[in-house]
Scaffold this motif. Structure first.
Motif, mmCIF file in Angstrom:
data_model
loop_
_atom_site.group_PDB
_atom_site.id
_atom_site.type_symbol
_atom_site.label_atom_id
_atom_site.label_comp_id
_atom_site.label_asym_id
_atom_site.label_seq_id
_atom_site.Cartn_x
_atom_site.Cartn_y
_atom_site.Cartn_z
ATOM 1 N N GLN A 138 -15.198 -30.584 31.779
ATOM 2 C CA GLN A 138 -15.406 -31.979 31.386
ATOM 3 C C GLN A 138 -15.741 -32.084 29.895
ATOM 4 N N SER A 139 -16.577 -31.171 29.431
ATOM 5 C CA SER A 139 -16.966 -31.198 28.023
ATOM 6 C C SER A 139 -15.780 -30.894 27.121
ATOM 7 N N GLU A 140 -14.988 -29.905 27.496
ATOM 8 C CA GLU A 140 -13.830 -29.554 26.676
ATOM 9 C C GLU A 140 -12.781 -30.653 26.699
ATOM 10 N N ALA A 141 -12.640 -31.339 27.827
ATOM 11 C CA ALA A 141 -11.708 -32.477 27.890
ATOM 12 C C ALA A 141 -12.161 -33.590 26.949
ATOM 13 N N ALA A 142 -13.475 -33.832 26.893
ATOM 14 C CA ALA A 142 -14.001 -34.854 25.983
ATOM 15 C C ALA A 142 -13.765 -34.458 24.524
ATOM 16 N N LEU A 143 -13.932 -33.175 24.222
ATOM 17 C CA LEU A 143 -13.677 -32.708 22.860
ATOM 18 C C LEU A 143 -12.200 -32.869 22.500
ATOM 19 N N GLN A 144 -11.301 -32.539 23.419
ATOM 20 C CA GLN A 144 -9.872 -32.695 23.158
ATOM 21 C C GLN A 144 -9.527 -34.162 22.915
ATOM 22 N N THR A 145 -10.149 -35.065 23.672
ATOM 23 C CA THR A 145 -9.916 -36.496 23.468
ATOM 24 C C THR A 145 -10.352 -36.914 22.066
ATOM 25 N N ARG A 146 -11.512 -36.426 21.641
ATOM 26 C CA ARG A 146 -12.009 -36.764 20.302
ATOM 27 C C ARG A 146 -11.108 -36.177 19.225
ATOM 28 N N LEU A 147 -10.621 -34.971 19.399
ATOM 29 C CA LEU A 147 -9.710 -34.364 18.424
ATOM 30 C C LEU A 147 -8.415 -35.165 18.322
ATOM 31 N N ALA A 148 -7.936 -35.655 19.442
ATOM 32 C CA ALA A 148 -6.732 -36.494 19.420
ATOM 33 C C ALA A 148 -6.991 -37.796 18.663
ATOM 34 N N GLU A 149 -8.179 -38.367 18.805
ATOM 35 C CA GLU A 149 -8.538 -39.569 18.053
ATOM 36 C C GLU A 149 -8.545 -39.290 16.550
ATOM 37 N N LEU A 150 -9.072 -38.133 16.166
ATOM 38 C CA LEU A 150 -9.099 -37.768 14.757
ATOM 39 C C LEU A 150 -7.688 -37.574 14.207
ATOM 40 N N GLU A 151 -6.803 -37.002 14.996
ATOM 41 C CA GLU A 151 -5.421 -36.848 14.535
ATOM 42 C C GLU A 151 -4.784 -38.214 14.281
ATOM 43 N N ARG A 152 -5.023 -39.172 15.176
ATOM 44 C CA ARG A 152 -4.456 -40.504 14.976
ATOM 45 C C ARG A 152 -5.021 -41.152 13.715
ATOM 46 N N GLN A 153 -6.324 -40.979 13.489
ATOM 47 C CA GLN A 153 -6.927 -41.535 12.271
ATOM 48 C C GLN A 153 -6.331 -40.876 11.029
ATOM 49 N N PHE A 154 -6.190 -39.577 11.060
ATOM 50 C CA PHE A 154 -5.605 -38.828 9.942
ATOM 51 C C PHE A 154 -4.209 -39.350 9.610
ATOM 52 N N ARG A 155 -3.360 -39.469 10.610
ATOM 53 C CA ARG A 155 -1.982 -39.904 10.375
ATOM 54 C C ARG A 155 -1.925 -41.365 9.933
ATOM 55 N N SER A 156 -2.829 -42.178 10.442
ATOM 56 C CA SER A 156 -2.846 -43.590 10.080
ATOM 57 C C SER A 156 -3.258 -43.801 8.629
ATOM 58 N N VAL A 157 -4.265 -43.060 8.161
ATOM 59 C CA VAL A 157 -4.804 -43.284 6.816
ATOM 60 C C VAL A 157 -3.944 -42.653 5.735
ATOM 61 N N VAL A 158 -3.451 -41.440 5.962
ATOM 62 C CA VAL A 158 -2.756 -40.725 4.883
ATOM 63 C C VAL A 158 -1.251 -40.608 5.102
ATOM 64 N N GLY A 159 -0.762 -41.105 6.218
ATOM 65 C CA GLY A 159 0.637 -40.892 6.567
ATOM 66 C C GLY A 159 1.629 -41.348 5.531
#
Length: 277
Positions: A60-81
Motif C-alpha cells: 500500500q505504501s509503495e503504491a502511494a509512492l508510485q502515485t505521487r511519482l506519477a503526479e510529479l512527472e505530470r507536473q514536470f511535463r506541464s511546466v517545462v514541456g
C-alpha cells in the motif's frame, strides 16, 4: 560555453514550482534537453509488523509512492514541456540521493531546491547538502520564492581554493549570459586586503579572456558579522539574482559536514546559488 542537458531533482513533500521554473529558464536559454528525476523509498514505521499484514502495508505504501511519482512527472511535463529541447523522466522506488547520483552522469547541471536547517528525510528528499558534495556537477540551489533565473547581476564569491576555481569555471555559460558580473572576496583581516585585490584582478582578467566583462570588489574585513551574513549583505546591495560559490565540506562517519558558508547557502539562501565542489 553551454549546458546541453539540465537535470531537475523534484521532492515528494516540498514545493517544486520554483525549481521547475528555474530549470525551464535554463533549458530555454541554452536550448537544452531536460531530465526530471524523483524517487522515494518505503519508510517502515517505528513499530513494524510482520507476515501478511506487513506485506500489505509495504504494498500500500509503495503504491502511494508510485502515485505521487506519477503526479510529479505530470507536473514536470506541464511546466517545462514547451521550453526544453527534449524531455526525459526518471523515477524509482529508491533512496532519492542514490537515485539522483545514478542519473547525474547524463546531465551538465543539476537544479534542486533549498532546504530548511535541520535533519532531512532521506527516504523522500534528495538533500542539497548531500548532492552538492557528491554529484560531481554544478548544483543550482533554488529558493522556494524564486520565479525564474535572474541573471541581471551575478555575484562570484571568490576564495583562493580549488572549489571556487571549479565553481567559476562551471558557471561560465551563465556568466556569459549575465548582464553584470561582480567578483567579490571577503578578506580575513586588513593584512590580506592587497592580496585579495591581486587575486580577484586575475579572476576578472581570466573572465575577460572568455569575453565576460566583470568588475572586482574587495569587502572591508571585520564589520562584526560572519562571512555568510556579509556575503548575504553584499548580494543584497548588488541586487544579485545569482551567487556562484565553491562548496566546502568533508565526510565523516555516516554524514556529510558542510562548511558554515556552504551550509548557509543551501539552507537559508534568498536567491539562486550555483555551487561546485
Amino acid at each position: 560555453m553551454t549546458f546541453a542537458t539540465v537535470m531537475v531533482s523534484l521532492a515528494l513533500d516540498q514545493p517544486n514550482d520554483a525549481r521547475l521554473q528555474v530549470a525551464g529558464d535554463l533549458a530555454a536559454r541554452f536550448d537544452a534537453g531536460m531530465i526530471g528525476v524523483a524517487a522515494a523509498e518505503f519508510a517502515p514505521p517505528l513499530y513494524f509488523t510482520t507476515g501478511e499484514q506487513a506485506q500489505d502495508l509495504i504494498e500500500q505504501s509503495e503504491a502511494a509512492l508510485q502515485t505521487r511519482l506519477a503526479e510529479l512527472e505530470r507536473q514536470f511535463r506541464s511546466v517545462v514541456g514547451g521550453r526544453a529541447a527534449s524531455l526525459n523522466w526518471r523515477s524509482a522506488l529508491d533512496f532519492p540521493v542514490r537515485h539522483v547520483l545514478a542519473q547525474v552522469r547524463a546531465a551538465d547541471i543539476v537544479v534542486t531546491g533549498s532546504m530548511p536547517p535541520g535533519l532531512s528525510d532521506s527516504f523522500t528528499v534528495a538533500s542539497p547538502k548531500d548532492l552538492v558534495m557528491q554529484t560531481g556537477r554544478p548544483l543550482l540551489v533554488v529558493p522556494d520564492n524564486a520565479t525564474g533565473l535572474d541573471l541581471s547581476t551575478v555575484l562570484v564569491a571568490w576564495k583562493e581554493t580549488p572549489e571556487a576555481r571549479r565553481a567559476v569555471a562551471d558557471a561560465l555559460p551563465l556568466l556569459a549570459k549575465a548582464a553584470k558580473v561582480v567578483v567579490v572576496e571577503i578578506p580575513e583581516d586588513t593584512s590580506d586586503y592587497g592580496a585579495c585585490e591581486a587575486r580577484i584582478a586575475d579572476v576578472v582578467a581570466w573572465l575577460g579572456r572568455h569575453k565576460i566583462v566583470a568588475s572586482a570588489k574587495v569587502e572591508q574585513p571585520g564589520q562584526g558579522r560572519n562571512v555568510a551574513a556579509r556575503l548575504d549583505a553584499v548580494a543584497a546591495d548588488l541586487s544579485a539574482g545569482l551567487v556562484v560559490a565553491g562548496a566546502y565540506g568533508h565526510s565523516r562517519f555516516r554524514e556529510l559536514v558542510l562548511g558554515g558558508v556552504t551550509e548557509h547557502l543551501v539552507t537559508r539562501t534568498a536567491r539562486c546559488v550555483l555551487l561546485s565542489h
